[in-house]
Design a protein around this motif. Structure first.
Motif, PDB file in Angstrom:
ATOM      1  N   HIS A   1       0.846  -1.194   0.000  1.00 44.61           N
ATOM      2  CA  HIS A   1       0.000   0.000   0.000  1.00 44.61           C
ATOM      3  C   HIS A   1       0.882   1.245   0.000  1.00 44.61           C
ATOM      4  CE1 HIS A   1      -3.165   2.842   1.137  1.00 44.61           C
ATOM      5  NE2 HIS A   1      -4.019   1.909   0.818  1.00 44.61           N
TER       6      HIS A   1
ATOM      7  N   SER B   1     -11.894   7.722  -0.350  1.00 47.56           N
ATOM      8  CA  SER B   1     -12.724   6.652   0.183  1.00 47.56           C
ATOM      9  C   SER B   1     -12.730   6.736   1.708  1.00 47.56           C
ATOM     10  CB  SER B   1     -12.168   5.290  -0.243  1.00 47.56           C
ATOM     11  OG  SER B   1     -10.957   5.025   0.454  1.00 47.56           O
TER      12      SER B   1
ATOM     13  N   THR C   1     -11.776   4.497   3.717  1.00 49.97           N
ATOM     14  CA  THR C   1     -10.485   3.960   4.170  1.00 49.97           C
ATOM     15  C   THR C   1      -9.395   5.012   4.047  1.00 49.97           C
ATOM     16  OG1 THR C   1     -11.062   1.692   3.615  1.00 49.97           O
ATOM     17  CG2 THR C   1      -8.727   2.214   3.717  1.00 49.97           C
ATOM     18  N   GLN C   2      -9.355   5.717   2.941  1.00 53.61           N
ATOM     19  CA  GLN C   2      -8.347   6.762   2.773  1.00 53.61           C
ATOM     20  C   GLN C   2      -8.526   7.877   3.793  1.00 53.61           C
ATOM     21  OE1 GLN C   2      -9.192   7.347  -1.356  1.00 53.61           O
ATOM     22  NE2 GLN C   2      -7.431   6.124  -2.035  1.00 53.61           N
TER      23      GLN C   2
ATOM     24  N   ARG D   1      -9.544   7.457   6.836  1.00 49.32           N
ATOM     25  CA  ARG D   1      -8.959   6.939   8.080  1.00 49.32           C
ATOM     26  C   ARG D   1      -7.435   6.956   8.010  1.00 49.32           C
ATOM     27  NH1 ARG D   1     -13.528   3.507   7.784  1.00 49.32           N
ATOM     28  NH2 ARG D   1     -12.363   1.902   6.659  1.00 49.32           N
ATOM     29  N   ILE D   2      -6.892   6.641   6.846  1.00 56.95           N
ATOM     30  CA  ILE D   2      -5.437   6.669   6.683  1.00 56.95           C
ATOM     31  C   ILE D   2      -4.899   8.071   6.923  1.00 56.95           C
ATOM     32  CG2 ILE D   2      -3.610   6.514   4.940  1.00 56.95           C
ATOM     33  CD1 ILE D   2      -5.072   4.056   3.817  1.00 56.95           C
TER      34      ILE D   2
ATOM     35  N   SER E   1      -7.198  -0.149  -2.954  1.00 56.80           N
ATOM     36  CA  SER E   1      -7.180  -1.549  -2.529  1.00 56.80           C
ATOM     37  C   SER E   1      -6.569  -2.514  -3.535  1.00 56.80           C
ATOM     38  CB  SER E   1      -8.613  -2.016  -2.216  1.00 56.80           C
ATOM     39  OG  SER E   1      -9.111  -1.346  -1.080  1.00 56.80           O
TER      40      SER E   1
ATOM     41  N   ARG F   1      -5.353  -7.016   3.700  1.00 54.05           N
ATOM     42  CA  ARG F   1      -6.436  -7.442   4.585  1.00 54.05           C
ATOM     43  C   ARG F   1      -7.463  -8.141   3.732  1.00 54.05           C
ATOM     44  NH1 ARG F   1     -10.267  -2.648   6.578  1.00 54.05           N
ATOM     45  NH2 ARG F   1     -11.980  -3.777   7.562  1.00 54.05           N
TER      46      ARG F   1
ATOM     47  N   THR G   1     -10.310  -6.199   1.768  1.00 55.13           N
ATOM     48  CA  THR G   1      -9.946  -4.972   1.062  1.00 55.13           C
ATOM     49  C   THR G   1      -8.867  -5.292   0.027  1.00 55.13           C
ATOM     50  OG1 THR G   1      -8.433  -4.349   2.873  1.00 55.13           O
ATOM     51  CG2 THR G   1     -10.663  -3.434   2.916  1.00 55.13           C
ATOM     52  N   CYS G   2      -7.596  -5.164   0.390  1.00 56.98           N
ATOM     53  CA  CYS G   2      -6.536  -5.288  -0.614  1.00 56.98           C
ATOM     54  C   CYS G   2      -6.395  -6.701  -1.167  1.00 56.98           C
ATOM     55  CB  CYS G   2      -5.216  -4.809  -0.029  1.00 56.98           C
ATOM     56  SG  CYS G   2      -5.225  -3.035   0.345  1.00 56.98           S
TER      57      CYS G   2
END
Length: 215
Positions: A69, A84, A86-87, A89-90, A124, A150, A153-154
């Motif tokens: 990633h 997204s 997820t992004q 949260r990153i 992902s 994960r 996801t990825c």
């Protein structure tokens, strides 16, 4: 599937092991995401099975690719239109922060001589906007075997994209983990059987490549 067919399917000249996101943040005590994945990772024996899969790949002469990633910097994403969840949260957590211990490889999964680290993926898929497909094709790889993090996801997205590109896709279900058992069920029992060509345990995979079809 006969033993002869199984051995030919995972022949060294056409098979690659893809290790998805083997960062300390995912796999090590003290990693930013380890507390969320610890229960499942320990429950499936993730690290031991990943070690077995890597040793098997090296022993068989498979190509080995680390599929990482994007390593985050504070300036990432600030001008993007469509982050997204997820992004987002990153950004908040600075997961896999460039230059940090969390963005280093888990020690047992550092690339060896002649092994590959692909360009980093932003979302992902290990294929989207990277050189993974190009490198696989340049090395005559047709069969990809996925382990790492994960699951939903990825791992799932890379596997789906690989199937769309024409690769034979294998998921090793106990060398993959997630943040919940529901995520594991969704990936390994609901989604993957619709696109993956094989969903195996580590023992099943090792049995196949060592000359016996355990399915």
């Amino acid at each position: 599937m006969t033993s002869e067919t199984s051995e030919a399917l995972y022949s060294p000249d056409r098979t690659a092991l893809l290790i998805i996101d083997p960062y300390n943040d995912f796999l090590s005590e003290g990693g930013k995401l380890w507390p969320r994945g610890k229960e499942v990772a320990e429950g499936v024996g993730l690290l031991d099975h990943m070690r077995t899969m890597l040793a098997t790949a090296r022993g068989q002469g498979f190509r080995v690719f680390i599929v990482p990633h994007h390593q985050t910097t504070p300036d990432d994403y600030v001008t993007w239109d469509h982050l997204s969840p997820t992004q987002q949260r990153i950004v908040r957590q600075q997961t896999f922060a460039a230059g940090s211990w969390g963005a280093e490889w888990y020690p047992d999964f550092r690339p060896g001589e002649g092994e590959f680290v692909t360009r980093q993926h932003w979302a992902s898929s290990g294929f989207a906007n990277t050189d993974l497909d190009f490198l696989l094709k340049q090395h005559h790889v047709r069969n990809v075997v996925l382990i790492g993090m994960r699951a939903n996801t990825c791992v799932d997205t890379t596997a789906r994209f690989g199937q769309e590109l024409g690769y034979h896709v294998t998921l090793v279900r106990d060398a993959i983990a997630a943040f919940s058992w529901a995520e594991m069920t969704a990936t390994c029992d609901i989604n993957a059987p619709l696109y993956a060509h094989a969903v195996l345990t580590t023992d099943e995979f090792v049995g196949i490549v060592n000359g016996g079809d355990s399915r």
